[in-house]
Design an enzyme around this catalytic site. Sequence first.
Site, mmCIF file in Angstrom:
data_model
loop_
_atom_site.group_PDB
_atom_site.id
_atom_site.type_symbol
_atom_site.label_atom_id
_atom_site.label_comp_id
_atom_site.label_asym_id
_atom_site.label_seq_id
_atom_site.Cartn_x
_atom_site.Cartn_y
_atom_site.Cartn_z
ATOM 1 N N HIS A 46 0.931 -1.349 0.012
ATOM 2 C CA HIS A 46 0.027 0.010 0.008
ATOM 3 C C HIS A 46 0.987 1.283 -0.054
ATOM 4 O O HIS A 46 1.304 1.806 0.978
ATOM 5 C CB HIS A 46 -0.890 0.053 1.182
ATOM 6 N N ASN A 87 -2.354 8.429 -12.301
ATOM 7 C CA ASN A 87 -3.051 9.827 -11.832
ATOM 8 C C ASN A 87 -2.453 10.252 -10.446
ATOM 9 O O ASN A 87 -2.041 9.468 -9.729
ATOM 10 C CB ASN A 87 -4.317 9.669 -11.843
ATOM 11 N N HIS A 98 -1.382 2.995 -8.386
ATOM 12 C CA HIS A 98 -1.787 1.906 -9.586
ATOM 13 C C HIS A 98 -1.547 2.755 -10.904
ATOM 14 O O HIS A 98 -1.577 3.951 -11.101
ATOM 15 C CB HIS A 98 -3.348 1.602 -9.674
#
Length: 110
Positions: A46, A87, A98
């Site tokens: 994460h 993004n 991602h």
Amino acid sequence: MSGCIFCKIINKEIPKEFRFESDAVVAFDDISPSADVHILIVPKKHIREVGEVGDQDAELLIEVYKTVNKLVKANNLENNSYRVVVNGGFAQHVPHLHFHLLGGQWKKYV
Ligand code: 5GP
Ligand code: ZN
């Protein structure tokens, strides 16, 4: 991280067919595709956003791009158009790093 939708997919708390899985990376179809082929390549670790990537993640990023390459080949995109998009800031909606692989005809902005 609890509450993170992509961590839930990675941990198989939410069922999702993976197009690729290794110790460090998963790849699965975007739920709302923006192109003929729209696959998300997601590190299992994460990391919130690109600004949190550090020296310790060098190997992980190499694996991400190797995964992109596998998926490009698996989807016959070498002789088609494709893009890899990350993004950030207000353009990023899921706060788990991602990479969007967008192939073929682009339908809308990601
Ligand atoms: P971002 O705007 O953060 O770069 O992109 C998030 C992407 O995740 C969007 O393209 C959105 O359609 C996709 N997405 C959001 N929730 C889910 C989900 O539960 N499953 C899948 N497969 N994709 C999701
Ligand atoms: Zn997460």
